[in-house]
Design a protein around this motif. Structure first.
Motif, PDB file in Angstrom:
ATOM      1  N   SER A  29       0.790  -1.238   0.000  1.00 10.81           N
ATOM      2  CA  SER A  29       0.000   0.000   0.000  1.00 10.81           C
ATOM      3  C   SER A  29       0.815   1.277   0.000  1.00 10.81           C
ATOM      4  O   SER A  29       0.330   2.323  -0.442  1.00 10.81           O
ATOM      5  CB  SER A  29      -0.936   0.014   1.223  1.00 10.81           C
ATOM      6  N   ALA A  30       2.069   1.223   0.483  1.00 11.03           N
ATOM      7  CA  ALA A  30       2.851   2.449   0.616  1.00 11.03           C
ATOM      8  C   ALA A  30       3.509   2.825  -0.710  1.00 11.03           C
ATOM      9  O   ALA A  30       4.212   2.002  -1.306  1.00 11.03           O
ATOM     10  CB  ALA A  30       3.913   2.283   1.692  1.00 11.03           C
ATOM     11  N   PRO A  31       3.318   4.053  -1.180  1.00  7.37           N
ATOM     12  CA  PRO A  31       3.927   4.456  -2.458  1.00  7.37           C
ATOM     13  C   PRO A  31       5.372   4.922  -2.329  1.00  7.37           C
ATOM     14  O   PRO A  31       6.102   4.940  -3.315  1.00  7.37           O
ATOM     15  CB  PRO A  31       3.028   5.618  -2.911  1.00  7.37           C
ATOM     16  N   SER A  32       5.805   5.322  -1.134  1.00 11.16           N
ATOM     17  CA  SER A  32       7.148   5.894  -0.992  1.00 11.16           C
ATOM     18  C   SER A  32       8.192   4.807  -0.755  1.00 11.16           C
ATOM     19  O   SER A  32       7.902   3.751  -0.185  1.00 11.16           O
ATOM     20  CB  SER A  32       7.173   6.890   0.169  1.00 11.16           C
ATOM     21  N   ALA A  33       9.424   5.106  -1.176  1.00  9.73           N
ATOM     22  CA  ALA A  33      10.513   4.141  -1.016  1.00  9.73           C
ATOM     23  C   ALA A  33      10.835   3.909   0.448  1.00  9.73           C
ATOM     24  O   ALA A  33      11.085   2.772   0.877  1.00  9.73           O
ATOM     25  CB  ALA A  33      11.752   4.641  -1.758  1.00  9.73           C
ATOM     26  N   GLY A  34      10.808   4.965   1.254  1.00 10.87           N
ATOM     27  CA  GLY A  34      11.128   4.833   2.666  1.00 10.87           C
ATOM     28  C   GLY A  34      10.146   3.941   3.405  1.00 10.87           C
ATOM     29  O   GLY A  34      10.539   3.079   4.195  1.00 10.87           O
ATOM     30  N   ALA A  35       8.850   4.148   3.142  1.00 10.61           N
ATOM     31  CA  ALA A  35       7.842   3.328   3.799  1.00 10.61           C
ATOM     32  C   ALA A  35       7.943   1.874   3.345  1.00 10.61           C
ATOM     33  O   ALA A  35       7.803   0.948   4.150  1.00 10.61           O
ATOM     34  CB  ALA A  35       6.450   3.885   3.503  1.00 10.61           C
ATOM     35  N   SER A  36       8.188   1.665   2.062  1.00 11.78           N
ATOM     36  CA  SER A  36       8.326   0.294   1.557  1.00 11.78           C
ATOM     37  C   SER A  36       9.533  -0.398   2.174  1.00 11.78           C
ATOM     38  O   SER A  36       9.477  -1.595   2.519  1.00 11.78           O
ATOM     39  CB  SER A  36       8.445   0.303   0.033  1.00 11.78           C
ATOM     40  N   TYR A  37      10.623   0.336   2.330  1.00 10.19           N
ATOM     41  CA  TYR A  37      11.813  -0.249   2.960  1.00 10.19           C
ATOM     42  C   TYR A  37      11.518  -0.637   4.408  1.00 10.19           C
ATOM     43  O   TYR A  37      11.939  -1.703   4.878  1.00 10.19           O
ATOM     44  CB  TYR A  37      12.974   0.736   2.892  1.00 10.19           C
ATOM     45  N   PHE A  38      10.758   0.197   5.113  1.00 12.63           N
ATOM     46  CA  PHE A  38      10.358  -0.142   6.479  1.00 12.63           C
ATOM     47  C   PHE A  38       9.491  -1.404   6.476  1.00 12.63           C
ATOM     48  O   PHE A  38       9.583  -2.231   7.388  1.00 12.63           O
ATOM     49  CB  PHE A  38       9.589   1.027   7.096  1.00 12.63           C
ATOM     50  N   GLY A  39       8.687  -1.560   5.435  1.00  9.29           N
ATOM     51  CA  GLY A  39       7.886  -2.780   5.307  1.00  9.29           C
ATOM     52  C   GLY A  39       8.750  -4.022   5.198  1.00  9.29           C
ATOM     53  O   GLY A  39       8.414  -5.072   5.756  1.00  9.29           O
ATOM     54  N   THR A  40       9.886  -3.923   4.485  1.00  7.07           N
ATOM     55  CA  THR A  40      10.783  -5.090   4.380  1.00  7.07           C
ATOM     56  C   THR A  40      11.394  -5.439   5.733  1.00  7.07           C
ATOM     57  O   THR A  40      11.598  -6.619   6.045  1.00  7.07           O
ATOM     58  CB  THR A  40      11.914  -4.842   3.357  1.00  7.07           C
ATOM     59  N   ILE A  41      11.667  -4.417   6.553  1.00  7.75           N
ATOM     60  CA  ILE A  41      12.217  -4.675   7.892  1.00  7.75           C
ATOM     61  C   ILE A  41      11.196  -5.410   8.752  1.00  7.75           C
ATOM     62  O   ILE A  41      11.521  -6.389   9.438  1.00  7.75           O
ATOM     63  CB  ILE A  41      12.653  -3.353   8.559  1.00  7.75           C
ATOM     64  N   LEU A  42       9.930  -4.960   8.710  1.00  8.05           N
ATOM     65  CA  LEU A  42       8.884  -5.642   9.477  1.00  8.05           C
ATOM     66  C   LEU A  42       8.664  -7.061   8.967  1.00  8.05           C
ATOM     67  O   LEU A  42       8.457  -7.989   9.761  1.00  8.05           O
ATOM     68  CB  LEU A  42       7.576  -4.854   9.408  1.00  8.05           C
ATOM     69  N   ALA A  43       8.693  -7.230   7.661  1.00  6.47           N
ATOM     70  CA  ALA A  43       8.494  -8.563   7.090  1.00  6.47           C
ATOM     71  C   ALA A  43       9.562  -9.526   7.589  1.00  6.47           C
ATOM     72  O   ALA A  43       9.263 -10.638   8.062  1.00  6.47           O
ATOM     73  CB  ALA A  43       8.499  -8.495   5.566  1.00  6.47           C
ATOM     74  N   ALA A  44      10.823  -9.110   7.497  1.00 10.28           N
ATOM     75  CA  ALA A  44      11.918  -9.976   7.967  1.00 10.28           C
ATOM     76  C   ALA A  44      11.833 -10.206   9.465  1.00 10.28           C
ATOM     77  O   ALA A  44      12.077 -11.323   9.959  1.00 10.28           O
ATOM     78  CB  ALA A  44      13.265  -9.351   7.602  1.00 10.28           C
ATOM     79  N   SER A  45      11.458  -9.160  10.211  1.00 11.35           N
ATOM     80  CA  SER A  45      11.412  -9.257  11.671  1.00 11.35           C
ATOM     81  C   SER A  45      10.307 -10.187  12.155  1.00 11.35           C
ATOM     82  O   SER A  45      10.353 -10.657  13.304  1.00 11.35           O
ATOM     83  CB  SER A  45      11.215  -7.863  12.278  1.00 11.35           C
ATOM     84  N   GLY A  46       9.316 -10.453  11.332  1.00 10.00           N
ATOM     85  CA  GLY A  46       8.260 -11.384  11.701  1.00 10.00           C
ATOM     86  C   GLY A  46       8.481 -12.779  11.159  1.00 10.00           C
ATOM     87  O   GLY A  46       8.213 -13.775  11.845  1.00 10.00           O
ATOM     88  N   ILE A  47       8.965 -12.879   9.941  1.00  9.38           N
ATOM     89  CA  ILE A  47       9.104 -14.184   9.279  1.00  9.38           C
ATOM     90  C   ILE A  47      10.138 -15.058   9.977  1.00  9.38           C
ATOM     91  O   ILE A  47       9.892 -16.243  10.260  1.00  9.38           O
ATOM     92  CB  ILE A  47       9.491 -13.991   7.797  1.00  9.38           C
ATOM     93  N   TYR A  48      11.303 -14.513  10.273  1.00  2.41           N
ATOM     94  CA  TYR A  48      12.388 -15.338  10.806  1.00  2.41           C
ATOM     95  C   TYR A  48      12.096 -15.876  12.216  1.00  2.41           C
ATOM     96  O   TYR A  48      12.332 -17.062  12.483  1.00  2.41           O
ATOM     97  CB  TYR A  48      13.715 -14.578  10.748  1.00  2.41           C
ATOM     98  N   PRO A  49      11.593 -15.060  13.167  1.00  2.00           N
ATOM     99  CA  PRO A  49      11.264 -15.633  14.481  1.00  2.00           C
ATOM    100  C   PRO A  49      10.173 -16.701  14.399  1.00  2.00           C
ATOM    101  O   PRO A  49      10.259 -17.735  15.081  1.00  2.00           O
ATOM    102  CB  PRO A  49      10.779 -14.421  15.282  1.00  2.00           C
ATOM    103  N   ALA A  50       9.153 -16.472  13.570  1.00  2.00           N
ATOM    104  CA  ALA A  50       8.081 -17.461  13.438  1.00  2.00           C
ATOM    105  C   ALA A  50       8.616 -18.765  12.866  1.00  2.00           C
ATOM    106  O   ALA A  50       8.272 -19.863  13.340  1.00  2.00           O
ATOM    107  CB  ALA A  50       6.966 -16.910  12.540  1.00  2.00           C
ATOM    108  N   THR A  51       9.470 -18.666  11.863  1.00  2.00           N
ATOM    109  CA  THR A  51      10.021 -19.871  11.235  1.00  2.00           C
ATOM    110  C   THR A  51      10.887 -20.657  12.207  1.00  2.00           C
ATOM    111  O   THR A  51      10.846 -21.892  12.235  1.00  2.00           O
ATOM    112  CB  THR A  51      10.843 -19.490   9.989  1.00  2.00           C
ATOM    113  N   ALA A  52      11.678 -19.966  13.021  1.00  2.00           N
ATOM    114  CA  ALA A  52      12.550 -20.654  13.976  1.00  2.00           C
ATOM    115  C   ALA A  52      11.741 -21.518  14.935  1.00  2.00           C
ATOM    116  O   ALA A  52      12.119 -22.653  15.245  1.00  2.00           O
ATOM    117  CB  ALA A  52      13.381 -19.630  14.753  1.00  2.00           C
ATOM    118  N   ILE A  53      10.615 -21.004  15.414  1.00  4.38           N
ATOM    119  CA  ILE A  53       9.807 -21.771  16.366  1.00  4.38           C
ATOM    120  C   ILE A  53       9.100 -22.918  15.659  1.00  4.38           C
ATOM    121  O   ILE A  53       9.035 -24.039  16.177  1.00  4.38           O
ATOM    122  CB  ILE A  53       8.789 -20.851  17.071  1.00  4.38           C
TER     123      ILE A  53
END
Length: 491
Positions: free
Chosen positions: A361-385
């Protein structure tokens, strides 16, 4: 092939009848004439076992995902591949991985970790190096498929291996630490690719070729040392004293099946395939593997298409992976402390869901980059468990080894699909890929919630004695695996 080693820490006589519970057992009553300090012994095991296998997995994830960095440095251009042909090469890796997952774990059960794990590492190190001298698309396809074959046995093999050393309530945190090497590899991969990219022209080779050659050679060299630093099971581990070996046996005897002398039998393999819970563990990883691997394989491209240069994109992959590494360890500690698995998986998946909503949904590069940080921060802990769950809950050594491999095989089918979703002409927003990742993460919450309810209900039935009829007619030393009513599932 080396003769299979009995995984029991000490030669076992008649195994005493014991209660297998989700809570830690008191060590006060253990046979401990030497006065061994449990915490000191655990630290010794951690320092001897975890760095070795974590290093191997870091190299494994680095060698499978560095293709994303190589793409930015001209891989597809030099091999005259279209974007879709590049995606096909990524898919072939996971086909090889899925096909050889279970056979590799069966080999491990019939040989020893000290021989099998370094041999796998040497094999994929050689293959990864050959990627750097590939001259055309056909060669790229073959090398990616064989790389998947050779890497397929490491992760489920190590999960099984650790389950033969640690008590059930101790395994989850160790497996999460081991898996954190995946996100750490992403961070290192970006830094290494940035530096190696400046070797363009050295020896007449492009920079992307040096990425594969140098990282592959590193893996091969480490594998040779691994024949020395990978330990076998407690029964023959040279760094343990006889009293420490006996104490490990006493710890595990009342907690898991690790001390049982279980011979390999195909009927135990079939038990895993006939258990619906094993399939749900696989679906739990399946719904995470698509976002996990699409992020690791396409993050440099996603960031570059936000408007950054290739070199900038290589470096900007580091913060998302660094955050993911920290949160993977933090969430693992909290999950261990509160003895809960499913709630932390679902909460972490929700963090990633928010990240993909921002990306969509975010059109700006900065917001999209923040989205990648949240995506990684959720995917990896969930996968480990998720990946540690069957190691904690499946009893019967062969069944557990099979269930671990089943989970990775079923899971990586999601990665097979995911490799076809981030097409070149879909950038920079990648609605198709991000949309699938979002949908898969939402499905993960449903799958994990369902499995949570099933495990809790089964525990309640066992606590009420509804499964005690299974013990009628059994000899005292007989064990029914996780069908035994004395076994309690971790939820």
């Amino acid at each position: 092939m080396e003769k299979a080693e009995t995984p029991s820490p000490v030669p076992s006589a008649t195994t005493e009848k014991a209660a297998f519970t989700d809570s830690p057992l008191s060590d006060d009553g253990l046979d401990n004439p030497s006065g061994i300090q449990e915490k000191a012994l655990l630290r010794k095991l951690d320092l001897r076992l975890l760095p070795a296998v974590t290093l191997l997995y870091l190299l494994s994830f680095l060698d499978r995902s560095n293709v994303a960095n190589a793409r930015l440095d001209g891989l597809t251009t030099d091999l005259n591949m279209t974007g879709n042909q590049y995606l096909t090469g990524l898919t072939l890796y996971f086909i090889g991985y899925v096909l050889f997952e279970i056979p590799c774990n069966i080999v491990l059960k019939n040989t020893s970790p000290r021989r099998w794990l370094p041999t796998l590492t040497l094999a994929w190190g050689v293959v990864a190096t050959l990627m750097g001298v590939t001259q055309n698309m056909a060669g790229f396809f073959v090398v990616r498929f064989v790389l998947g074959m050779t890497e397929s046995g490491l992760f489920p093999g190590v999960v099984f291996y650790l389950s033969m050393w640690y008590k059930r309530n101790e395994q989850h945190y160790r497996i999460a630490l081991f898996f954190s090497a995946a996100s750490l590899a992403g961070a290192f991969g970006g830094i290494l690719a940035y530096g190696i990219g400046f070797m363009k022209g050295v020896g007449g080779l492009d920079g992307w070729r040096w990425i594969f050659i140098l990282e592959g050679i590193l893996t091969a060299l480490v594998s040779l040392a691994a024949y020395r630093f990978i330990a076998n099971y407690p029964a023959t581990a040279s760094f343990l004293s006889d009293s420490e070996r006996a104490y490990i046996y006493a710890r595990l005897k009342n907690d898991s099946d690790a001390t049982r002398d279980e011979a390999f039998a195909w009927r135990n393999v079939s038990q895993a395939f006939r258990d619906p819970k094993c399939w749900l563990y696989g679906l739990g990883f399946h719904t995470l593997s698509l976002p996990l691997y699409t992020l690791s394989l396409f993050l440099p491209t996603i960031i570059k298409d936000l408007g950054y240069t290739a070199a900038q994109a290589q470096l900007l992959t580091v913060p998302p992976y660094a955050c993911a590494t920290c949160l993977t360890i933090t969430v693992a500690v909290l999950s261990e402390r509160y003895r809960l698995r499913a709630p932390f998986i679902m909460a972490s998946a929700c963090v990633a869901i928010i990240g993909y909503i921002i990306l969509l949904s975010a059109p700006s590069a900065g917001a999209s980059y923040f989205g990648t940080i949240l995506a990684a921060s959720g995917i990896y802990p969930a996968t480990a468990i998720v990946l540690s769950w069957p190691a904690n809950n499946v009893s019967g050594q062969t069944k557990r080894a099979t269930a671990n491999a089943m989970q990775i095989s079923i899971g990586n089918l999601g990665a097979v699909l995911g490799t076809q979703l981030y097409r070149s002409d879909d950038g920079p927003r990648y609605f198709l890929g991000h949309g699938f990742a979002l949908g898969y993460l939402m499905a993960n919450v449903l799958v994990v919630g369902t499995l949570w309810a099933i495990l809790r209900r089964e525990n309640e039935r066992r606590e009420r004695g509804e499964r005690d009829g299974r013990l009628v007619g059994l000899e005292e030393e007989e064990w029914l695996g996780d069908e035994d009513p004395r076994w309690k599932f971790q939820t």
